[in-house]
Design a protein around this motif. Structure first.
Motif, PDB file in Angstrom:
ATOM      1  N   GLU A 185       0.804  -1.217   0.000  1.00 61.24           N
ATOM      2  CA  GLU A 185       0.000   0.000   0.000  1.00 61.24           C
ATOM      3  C   GLU A 185       0.841   1.273   0.000  1.00 61.24           C
ATOM      4  O   GLU A 185       0.286   2.368  -0.009  1.00 61.24           O
ATOM      5  CB  GLU A 185      -0.909   0.010   1.238  1.00 61.24           C
ATOM      6  N   GLU A 186       2.159   1.159   0.005  1.00 59.57           N
ATOM      7  CA  GLU A 186       3.001   2.352   0.107  1.00 59.57           C
ATOM      8  C   GLU A 186       2.772   3.352  -1.017  1.00 59.57           C
ATOM      9  O   GLU A 186       2.687   4.559  -0.762  1.00 59.57           O
ATOM     10  CB  GLU A 186       4.481   1.965   0.164  1.00 59.57           C
ATOM     11  N   PRO A 187       2.651   2.920  -2.294  1.00 59.57           N
ATOM     12  CA  PRO A 187       2.414   3.916  -3.350  1.00 59.57           C
ATOM     13  C   PRO A 187       1.138   4.718  -3.137  1.00 59.57           C
ATOM     14  O   PRO A 187       1.098   5.922  -3.416  1.00 59.57           O
ATOM     15  CB  PRO A 187       2.325   3.061  -4.620  1.00 59.57           C
ATOM     16  N   MET A 188       0.093   4.069  -2.641  1.00 59.55           N
ATOM     17  CA  MET A 188      -1.171   4.758  -2.424  1.00 59.55           C
ATOM     18  C   MET A 188      -1.010   5.884  -1.409  1.00 59.55           C
ATOM     19  O   MET A 188      -1.593   6.957  -1.552  1.00 59.55           O
ATOM     20  CB  MET A 188      -2.231   3.757  -1.960  1.00 59.55           C
ATOM     21  N   LYS A 189      -0.205   5.640  -0.380  1.00 59.16           N
ATOM     22  CA  LYS A 189      -0.004   6.651   0.652  1.00 59.16           C
ATOM     23  C   LYS A 189       0.974   7.730   0.183  1.00 59.16           C
ATOM     24  O   LYS A 189       0.740   8.920   0.382  1.00 59.16           O
ATOM     25  CB  LYS A 189       0.517   5.987   1.926  1.00 59.16           C
ATOM     26  N   ALA A 190       2.065   7.310  -0.455  1.00 53.56           N
ATOM     27  CA  ALA A 190       3.106   8.257  -0.845  1.00 53.56           C
ATOM     28  C   ALA A 190       2.647   9.220  -1.934  1.00 53.56           C
ATOM     29  O   ALA A 190       3.093  10.365  -1.990  1.00 53.56           O
ATOM     30  CB  ALA A 190       4.350   7.497  -1.312  1.00 53.56           C
ATOM     31  N   LEU A 191       1.757   8.757  -2.811  1.00 54.04           N
ATOM     32  CA  LEU A 191       1.323   9.578  -3.945  1.00 54.04           C
ATOM     33  C   LEU A 191      -0.063  10.181  -3.740  1.00 54.04           C
ATOM     34  O   LEU A 191      -0.609  10.811  -4.645  1.00 54.04           O
ATOM     35  CB  LEU A 191       1.328   8.734  -5.224  1.00 54.04           C
ATOM     36  N   ALA A 192      -0.624  10.014  -2.547  1.00 52.18           N
ATOM     37  CA  ALA A 192      -2.010  10.421  -2.293  1.00 52.18           C
ATOM     38  C   ALA A 192      -2.253  11.907  -2.544  1.00 52.18           C
ATOM     39  O   ALA A 192      -3.319  12.296  -3.031  1.00 52.18           O
ATOM     40  CB  ALA A 192      -2.402  10.061  -0.861  1.00 52.18           C
ATOM     41  N   ASP A 193      -1.281  12.763  -2.218  1.00 50.96           N
ATOM     42  CA  ASP A 193      -1.486  14.209  -2.370  1.00 50.96           C
ATOM     43  C   ASP A 193      -1.728  14.612  -3.818  1.00 50.96           C
ATOM     44  O   ASP A 193      -2.339  15.652  -4.081  1.00 50.96           O
ATOM     45  CB  ASP A 193      -0.276  14.976  -1.828  1.00 50.96           C
ATOM     46  N   TRP A 194      -1.233  13.815  -4.753  1.00 56.50           N
ATOM     47  CA  TRP A 194      -1.377  14.151  -6.175  1.00 56.50           C
ATOM     48  C   TRP A 194      -2.476  13.337  -6.859  1.00 56.50           C
ATOM     49  O   TRP A 194      -2.711  13.520  -8.051  1.00 56.50           O
ATOM     50  CB  TRP A 194      -0.050  13.921  -6.896  1.00 56.50           C
ATOM     51  N   CYS A 195      -3.111  12.443  -6.118  1.00 50.91           N
ATOM     52  CA  CYS A 195      -4.100  11.535  -6.714  1.00 50.91           C
ATOM     53  C   CYS A 195      -5.471  11.700  -6.067  1.00 50.91           C
ATOM     54  O   CYS A 195      -6.142  10.718  -5.749  1.00 50.91           O
ATOM     55  CB  CYS A 195      -3.627  10.087  -6.592  1.00 50.91           C
ATOM     56  N   LYS A 196      -5.867  12.931  -5.862  1.00 51.92           N
ATOM     57  CA  LYS A 196      -7.167  13.195  -5.271  1.00 51.92           C
ATOM     58  C   LYS A 196      -8.252  13.146  -6.347  1.00 51.92           C
ATOM     59  O   LYS A 196      -7.954  13.248  -7.539  1.00 51.92           O
ATOM     60  CB  LYS A 196      -7.148  14.557  -4.575  1.00 51.92           C
ATOM     61  N   PRO A 197      -9.517  12.982  -5.951  1.00 52.43           N
ATOM     62  CA  PRO A 197     -10.601  12.924  -6.939  1.00 52.43           C
ATOM     63  C   PRO A 197     -10.580  14.115  -7.884  1.00 52.43           C
ATOM     64  O   PRO A 197     -10.420  15.259  -7.465  1.00 52.43           O
ATOM     65  CB  PRO A 197     -11.860  12.922  -6.062  1.00 52.43           C
ATOM     66  N   GLY A 198     -10.715  13.824  -9.169  1.00 51.78           N
ATOM     67  CA  GLY A 198     -10.727  14.870 -10.179  1.00 51.78           C
ATOM     68  C   GLY A 198      -9.362  15.221 -10.724  1.00 51.78           C
ATOM     69  O   GLY A 198      -9.259  15.990 -11.679  1.00 51.78           O
TER      70      GLY A 198
END
Length: 230
Positions: A185-198
């Motif tokens: 799950e590390e990529p999901m957490k590390a890249l979360a700031d740039w992968c928001k809805p929309g």
């Protein structure tokens, strides 16, 4: 069926609600400001999610269809779909565009992807690490009007990621650097700031650098479409 597109127009009263179908696809003020209510009703907005030799694959609010080649569009473009004359569908002005010279011509321009918010420039923490390559991809993103983020994959295969991170930061002080293990799950957490809805992201990098795992996990987290480029 006549759809109500008033929520997609500029100046709509802000309310706390879940994102609409178009907003989840990346619709926002930059596109809404180019049209009016009459245009929305007659020619609904759709996004190009795939380009094939046979035509364009489109997605919108309750719309999933393919149209023949016609509009000069690429993955990520927004169109105002003309149901009667799909070849005449209008391409909305882009907020960003990745392009390159078409192979073998030296003159023609090949459109790669449009309306991208963030480009993840991917390389690995091993002997394939190359600062010059990162600089080229970073320059491509800046030229397209997109914010790049350097993603260092395969961090689990090295004892110390610090030297790779330090070298990657030399590309530009404007470019964040993230080192991660693409498993779990590390990529999901590390890249979360740039992968928001929309938000729409693209992954740039050579084959074998570990783009697939973070791309798939980021896509599942966001629950929307992403654009990619090998």
């Amino acid at each position: 069926m006549v759809r109500d597109y008033s929520a997609f127009l500029p100046g709509s009263a802000p309310v706390r609600r879940d994102p609409t179908a178009l907003e989840r696809l990346g619709w926002g003020p930059a596109f809404a400001s180019q049209i009016d209510a009459n245009a929305l009703t007659a020619t609904p907005p759709v996004r190009v999610v795939a380009v094939h030799r046979s035509g364009l694959q489109l997605a919108g609010d309750g719309i999933e269809e393919a149209i023949p080649p016609g509009p000069e569009a690429t993955v990520g473009d927004w169109l105002l779909l003309d149901p009667a004359r799909p070849r005449s569908s209008r391409v909305l002005q882009r907020k960003s565009l990745i392009k390159r010279r078409a192979p073998g011509t030296g003159r023609e321009v090949q459109l790669i992807a449009a309306n991208i918010d963030t480009v993840f420039v991917v390389t690995s923490c091993n002997q394939d690490f190359n600062v010059a390559r990162l600089e080229r991809y970073g320059a491509l993103a800046f030229e397209a009007g997109i914010d790049p983020v350097i993603v260092l994959t395969k961090a689990d295969l090295t004892d110390d990621t610090a030297p790779y991170v330090e070298e990657a930061r030399k590309v530009s002080d404007r470019v964040p650097v993230v080192a991660l293990d693409a498993r779990g799950e590390e990529p999901m957490k590390a890249l979360a700031d740039w992968c928001k809805p929309g938000q729409t992201v693209a992954f740039l990098g050579s084959s074998g650098f570990g783009k697939s795992d973070p791309h798939q996990r980021a896509s599942r987290r966001a629950g929307r479409r992403h654009s990619g480029h090998p």
